[in-house]
Write a protein that holds these residues in place. Structure first.
Motif, PDB file in Angstrom:
ATOM      1  N   GLY A 263      13.639  30.288   9.083  1.00 49.37           N
ATOM      2  CA  GLY A 263      12.391  29.573   9.316  1.00 49.37           C
ATOM      3  C   GLY A 263      12.266  29.081  10.749  1.00 49.37           C
ATOM      4  N   ILE A 264      12.726  27.856  11.002  1.00 49.39           N
ATOM      5  CA  ILE A 264      12.710  27.267  12.345  1.00 49.39           C
ATOM      6  C   ILE A 264      14.154  27.075  12.792  1.00 49.39           C
ATOM      7  CG2 ILE A 264      12.038  25.274  13.735  1.00 49.39           C
ATOM      8  CD1 ILE A 264       9.749  24.811  11.751  1.00 49.39           C
ATOM      9  N   VAL A 265      14.480  27.587  13.976  1.00 49.56           N
ATOM     10  CA  VAL A 265      15.837  27.472  14.523  1.00 49.56           C
ATOM     11  C   VAL A 265      15.750  26.767  15.874  1.00 49.56           C
ATOM     12  CG1 VAL A 265      17.888  28.696  15.309  1.00 49.56           C
ATOM     13  CG2 VAL A 265      16.608  29.556  13.334  1.00 49.56           C
ATOM     14  N   ALA A 266      16.536  25.689  16.025  1.00 52.17           N
ATOM     15  CA  ALA A 266      16.649  24.989  17.309  1.00 52.17           C
ATOM     16  C   ALA A 266      18.058  25.205  17.843  1.00 52.17           C
ATOM     17  CB  ALA A 266      16.360  23.505  17.135  1.00 52.17           C
ATOM     18  N   ASP A 267      18.185  25.921  18.964  1.00 50.32           N
ATOM     19  CA  ASP A 267      19.466  26.177  19.615  1.00 50.32           C
ATOM     20  C   ASP A 267      19.507  25.428  20.948  1.00 50.32           C
ATOM     21  OD1 ASP A 267      20.948  27.858  17.920  1.00 50.32           O
ATOM     22  OD2 ASP A 267      19.848  29.636  18.568  1.00 50.32           O
ATOM     23  N   ASP A 268      20.539  24.574  21.114  1.00 52.19           N
ATOM     24  CA  ASP A 268      20.695  23.832  22.364  1.00 52.19           C
ATOM     25  C   ASP A 268      19.367  23.187  22.770  1.00 52.19           C
ATOM     26  OD1 ASP A 268      22.007  22.808  24.573  1.00 52.19           O
ATOM     27  OD2 ASP A 268      21.768  24.631  25.784  1.00 52.19           O
ATOM     28  N   SER A 269      18.713  22.589  21.785  1.00 52.89           N
ATOM     29  CA  SER A 269      17.371  22.015  21.985  1.00 52.89           C
ATOM     30  C   SER A 269      17.370  20.592  21.439  1.00 52.89           C
ATOM     31  CB  SER A 269      16.311  22.878  21.299  1.00 52.89           C
ATOM     32  OG  SER A 269      16.284  24.176  21.855  1.00 52.89           O
ATOM     33  N   GLN A 270      17.889  19.671  22.245  1.00 53.48           N
ATOM     34  CA  GLN A 270      18.020  18.287  21.826  1.00 53.48           C
ATOM     35  C   GLN A 270      16.641  17.621  21.762  1.00 53.48           C
ATOM     36  OE1 GLN A 270      19.636  19.581  24.658  1.00 53.48           O
ATOM     37  NE2 GLN A 270      21.376  20.227  23.391  1.00 53.48           N
ATOM     38  N   HIS A 271      16.575  16.568  20.965  1.00 53.90           N
ATOM     39  CA  HIS A 271      15.349  15.770  20.845  1.00 53.90           C
ATOM     40  C   HIS A 271      14.169  16.604  20.318  1.00 53.90           C
ATOM     41  CE1 HIS A 271      17.340  12.442  22.910  1.00 53.90           C
ATOM     42  NE2 HIS A 271      17.790  13.338  23.770  1.00 53.90           N
ATOM     43  N   THR A 272      14.468  17.577  19.481  1.00 50.58           N
ATOM     44  CA  THR A 272      13.412  18.306  18.783  1.00 50.58           C
ATOM     45  C   THR A 272      12.854  17.436  17.667  1.00 50.58           C
ATOM     46  OG1 THR A 272      14.414  20.459  19.237  1.00 50.58           O
ATOM     47  CG2 THR A 272      12.930  20.327  17.347  1.00 50.58           C
ATOM     48  N   VAL A 273      11.545  17.389  17.521  1.00 53.22           N
ATOM     49  CA  VAL A 273      10.899  16.676  16.417  1.00 53.22           C
ATOM     50  C   VAL A 273      10.074  17.684  15.622  1.00 53.22           C
ATOM     51  CG1 VAL A 273       9.282  14.866  15.742  1.00 53.22           C
ATOM     52  CG2 VAL A 273      10.826  14.499  17.687  1.00 53.22           C
ATOM     53  N   ILE A 274      10.398  17.828  14.349  1.00 54.65           N
ATOM     54  CA  ILE A 274       9.655  18.705  13.440  1.00 54.65           C
ATOM     55  C   ILE A 274       8.983  17.797  12.426  1.00 54.65           C
ATOM     56  CG2 ILE A 274       9.809  20.615  11.809  1.00 54.65           C
ATOM     57  CD1 ILE A 274      12.395  21.465  13.211  1.00 54.65           C
ATOM     58  N   ASP A 275       7.658  17.783  12.425  1.00 56.25           N
ATOM     59  CA  ASP A 275       6.903  16.747  11.723  1.00 56.25           C
ATOM     60  C   ASP A 275       5.800  17.375  10.881  1.00 56.25           C
ATOM     61  OD1 ASP A 275       5.496  14.514  10.926  1.00 56.25           O
ATOM     62  OD2 ASP A 275       5.050  13.795  12.932  1.00 56.25           O
ATOM     63  N   GLY A 276       5.902  17.240   9.559  1.00 58.32           N
ATOM     64  CA  GLY A 276       4.821  17.664   8.675  1.00 58.32           C
ATOM     65  C   GLY A 276       4.636  19.159   8.595  1.00 58.32           C
ATOM     66  N   VAL A 277       5.695  19.934   8.808  1.00 57.11           N
ATOM     67  CA  VAL A 277       5.570  21.388   8.714  1.00 57.11           C
ATOM     68  C   VAL A 277       5.874  21.846   7.291  1.00 57.11           C
ATOM     69  CG1 VAL A 277       6.235  21.668  11.130  1.00 57.11           C
ATOM     70  CG2 VAL A 277       7.969  21.898   9.336  1.00 57.11           C
ATOM     71  N   GLY A 278       5.470  23.066   6.978  1.00 56.97           N
ATOM     72  CA  GLY A 278       5.849  23.722   5.736  1.00 56.97           C
ATOM     73  C   GLY A 278       6.676  24.953   6.053  1.00 56.97           C
ATOM     74  N   VAL A 279       7.776  25.131   5.335  1.00 56.09           N
ATOM     75  CA  VAL A 279       8.637  26.299   5.515  1.00 56.09           C
ATOM     76  C   VAL A 279       8.898  26.889   4.133  1.00 56.09           C
ATOM     77  CG1 VAL A 279      10.828  27.162   6.405  1.00 56.09           C
ATOM     78  CG2 VAL A 279       9.699  25.241   7.551  1.00 56.09           C
ATOM     79  N   HIS A 280       8.427  28.113   3.905  1.00 60.98           N
ATOM     80  CA  HIS A 280       8.472  28.694   2.564  1.00 60.98           C
ATOM     81  C   HIS A 280       8.719  30.205   2.649  1.00 60.98           C
ATOM     82  CE1 HIS A 280       6.573  24.904   1.397  1.00 60.98           C
ATOM     83  NE2 HIS A 280       5.613  25.156   2.273  1.00 60.98           N
ATOM     84  N   GLN A 281       9.271  30.744   1.552  1.00 59.42           N
ATOM     85  CA  GLN A 281       9.455  32.197   1.425  1.00 59.42           C
ATOM     86  C   GLN A 281      10.276  32.752   2.588  1.00 59.42           C
ATOM     87  OE1 GLN A 281       8.309  33.569  -1.392  1.00 59.42           O
ATOM     88  NE2 GLN A 281       7.316  31.674  -2.029  1.00 59.42           N
ATOM     89  N   ILE A 282      11.519  32.258   2.699  1.00 59.84           N
ATOM     90  CA  ILE A 282      12.398  32.575   3.829  1.00 59.84           C
ATOM     91  C   ILE A 282      13.624  33.325   3.319  1.00 59.84           C
ATOM     92  CG2 ILE A 282      13.741  31.602   5.720  1.00 59.84           C
ATOM     93  CD1 ILE A 282      10.710  31.225   6.032  1.00 59.84           C
ATOM     94  N   ASP A 283      14.044  34.363   4.052  1.00 62.09           N
ATOM     95  CA  ASP A 283      15.185  35.172   3.621  1.00 62.09           C
ATOM     96  C   ASP A 283      16.484  34.368   3.598  1.00 62.09           C
ATOM     97  OD1 ASP A 283      13.437  37.256   3.518  1.00 62.09           O
ATOM     98  OD2 ASP A 283      14.227  38.315   5.266  1.00 62.09           O
ATOM     99  N   GLU A 284      16.700  33.528   4.611  1.00 65.02           N
ATOM    100  CA  GLU A 284      17.940  32.758   4.695  1.00 65.02           C
ATOM    101  C   GLU A 284      17.589  31.264   4.755  1.00 65.02           C
ATOM    102  OE1 GLU A 284      20.279  34.494   7.841  1.00 65.02           O
ATOM    103  OE2 GLU A 284      20.363  36.452   6.856  1.00 65.02           O
ATOM    104  N   GLU A 285      18.087  30.498   5.786  1.00 67.62           N
ATOM    105  CA  GLU A 285      17.858  29.068   5.779  1.00 67.62           C
ATOM    106  C   GLU A 285      16.471  28.702   6.305  1.00 67.62           C
ATOM    107  OE1 GLU A 285      20.152  29.698   9.726  1.00 67.62           O
ATOM    108  OE2 GLU A 285      20.045  30.613   7.738  1.00 67.62           O
ATOM    109  N   GLY A 286      15.995  27.530   5.874  1.00 67.37           N
ATOM    110  CA  GLY A 286      14.661  27.104   6.251  1.00 67.37           C
ATOM    111  C   GLY A 286      14.588  26.524   7.652  1.00 67.37           C
ATOM    112  N   VAL A 287      15.369  25.476   7.935  1.00 67.82           N
ATOM    113  CA  VAL A 287      15.388  24.815   9.245  1.00 67.82           C
ATOM    114  C   VAL A 287      16.844  24.680   9.670  1.00 67.82           C
ATOM    115  CG1 VAL A 287      14.857  22.719  10.537  1.00 67.82           C
ATOM    116  CG2 VAL A 287      13.247  23.559   8.815  1.00 67.82           C
ATOM    117  N   HIS A 288      17.170  25.119  10.885  1.00 68.13           N
ATOM    118  CA  HIS A 288      18.554  25.076  11.365  1.00 68.13           C
ATOM    119  C   HIS A 288      18.600  24.424  12.745  1.00 68.13           C
ATOM    120  CE1 HIS A 288      22.647  27.406  11.519  1.00 68.13           C
ATOM    121  NE2 HIS A 288      22.756  26.143  11.935  1.00 68.13           N
TER     122      HIS A 288
END
Length: 483
Positions: A263-288
């Motif tokens: 779904g959503i992947v944050a790599d070496d991305s500090q201070h990421t804010v994920i707010d009010g999103v929808g993550v659905h129908q994903i092959d592997e993990e949703g948010v990493h």
């Protein structure tokens, strides 16, 4: 001839088994939706509600809208698998993109949490009483909508340009050219492609991507030859729905990610804010949150139906990396230090095939608060048999509500494990549980299972008496409870 006389003449020349019979038969092919309300978990100040829609007709229903009223003193605080609008005490739920079609004999559902104990009244589905019996039409009048969603009146716009995008190509260009303080605003619609952000924002001027839940990002990848470790590479698409790489201080708000490898992947991305999103129908993990994406926040979001291809790797939320992956992702002294990440007020599940939240070794001092975990559909593959597996250290896990119902494989609500623990590296230790409510469905052993006390003698895990459990095989926890 008047219309009345013309109809009489036509009726006189058509047999009961002829044209009129054919007309009646054609009109009978229609959907018929009914909606049933039920309560799941109930606590002193609210409850979890659910509506199940069933189609008893003989044609697909291609969209649905449920409306009802709540009494004064009761409000909906979070919802999932739907699009919610509210006017006073009147609530309107429309289908999400992934559950709008209800086939004959099929069902769909959505849910919500409340503050207050009042139950819905005056329920209608597509304008008909929720009890059903009246066919619902699949034909809707055309509507005119703006190609640009309205600017929110409750969001402070940081300095910088507002970039409106309508297409996947425009979004890719906006991400490539993003600068601190900029807002990239998505119009409603489907965006197919690879969406990668590599430009950093700043603490005073984060970069924002925002849009309605009907702005849907889909990545049909992966494709191309992958590098030995994930890094944006020409000619390679990892299949991530949205990828932040070396891009701190980004805010992702409101839109939906689905039908992607991850779904959503944050790599070496500090201070990421994920707010009010929808993550659905994903092959592997949703948010990493990966490669030490510390000090980040995931809040008020919904995650469901993950692990569609790799069930054992279908976590809802993944904090850090397993130590076997540190050669790729251990960019902080050889460790993936996803520290101080907060996971707040999200709804995770159903059909999250692995853990709702997997807290990996090497991470520390996060907060898991106010979430709702629906364990239905957990696979049991690769030891995926709990809402949370806490292998990190110093986490506060409080005020969450978890339930389990079949199908699925479920052993304990919350578990700890201690991979690679040494006196100087106490993985799976020093975590605190309080005010969590667990319903184990008559299947789960303990609400909170502490795997080892000896490995955490210097920093013991603490389970407070404010935690509660129902329908457990063994009880609240396997260690002494702290008052």
């Amino acid at each position: 001839m008047t219309r009345k006389r013309l109809l009489a003449a036509i009726a006189a020349t058509v047999s009961a088994a002829g044209l009129l019979g054919a007309v009646v038969t054609a009109e009978a092919a229609a959907p018929s939706l009914a909606a049933t309300f039920s309560q799941g978990s109930v606590w002193g100040s609210g409850y979890g509600g659910k509506y199940t829609l069933a189609n008893s007709g003989d044609a697909n229903s291609t969209q649905w809208t449920i409306e009802f009223d709540l009494p004064a003193g009761t409000t909906i605080t979070t919802s999932w698998s739907s699009v919610l609008t509210r006017t006073g005490q009147h609530y309107k739920f429309s289908n999400a993109d992934f559950n709008g079609t209800v086939k004959p004999g099929g069902t769909a559902n959505f849910g919500f949490n409340t503050s207050g104990l009042g139950v819905p009244t005056g329920c209608t589905v597509n304008g008909n009483p929720c009890g059903g019996g009246t066919p619902t039409s699949t034909t809707t009048s055309p509507t005119t909508t703006s190609s640009r969603p309205p600017t929110s009146t409750t969001t402070t716009v940081p300095p910088g340009e507002v970039v409106e995008v309508d297409t996947a190509v425009e979004l890719q260009a906006a991400l490539a050219a993003a600068s601190p303080g900029q807002i990239i605003r998505l119009a409603a619609g489907t965006y197919r492609g690879s969406f990668v952000a590599t430009k950093p924002g700043t603490a005073n001027a984060p970069i924002t991507v925002t849009g309605p839940s009907t702005a849907v990002l889909i990545n049909d990848g992966p494709s191309g030859e992958a590098p030995s470790c994930p890094v944006p590479t020409a000619g390679w698409d990892p299949g991530y729905g949205f990828w932040l790489y070396g891009a701190p201080y980004w805010h992702l708000k409101g839109f939906t990610v689905q039908e992607s490898k991850k779904g959503i992947v944050a790599d070496d991305s500090q201070h990421t804010v994920i707010d009010g999103v929808g993550v659905h129908q994903i092959d592997e993990e949703g948010v990493h949150f990966r490669r030490s994406s510390a000090d980040s926040v995931l809040r008020d979001s919904t995650i469901s139906h993950t692990g569609l291809v790799q069930a054992g790797y279908g976590e809802g939320v993944y904090l850090g990396s397993a130590n076997s992956n540190w050669p790729c992702h251990g960019n902080s002294g050889g460790v993936d230090r996803g520290d101080r990440i907060q996971v707040l007020n999200n709804h995770i599940g159903p059909y999250v095939a692995a853990e709702s939240i997997d807290i990996k070794e090497g991470t520390a001092d996060g907060v898991i608060r106010g979430n709702t975990f629906d364990g239905q559909g957990v696979s049991g593959e690769n030891s995926a048999d709990s809402w949370i597996d806490a292998k990190g250290t110093g986490y506060v896990i409080e005020g969450n509500t978890g339930t389990f119902a079949s199908p699925g494989t479920f052993v304990n609500g919350y578990e700890t494990h201690n991979p690679g623990t040494t006196p100087s590296f106490p993985n799976g230790c020093g975590n605190v549980w309080r005010n969590n409510k667990s319903d184990l469905g008559g299947v789960g052993q303990y609400a909170i299972k502490i795997t080892s006390t000896s490995k955490c003698s210097e920093r013991p895990n603490v389970v407070y008496a404010s935690n509660t459990v129902s329908r457990a095989v063994n009880g609240l926890t396997n260690i002494p409870v702290t008052p």
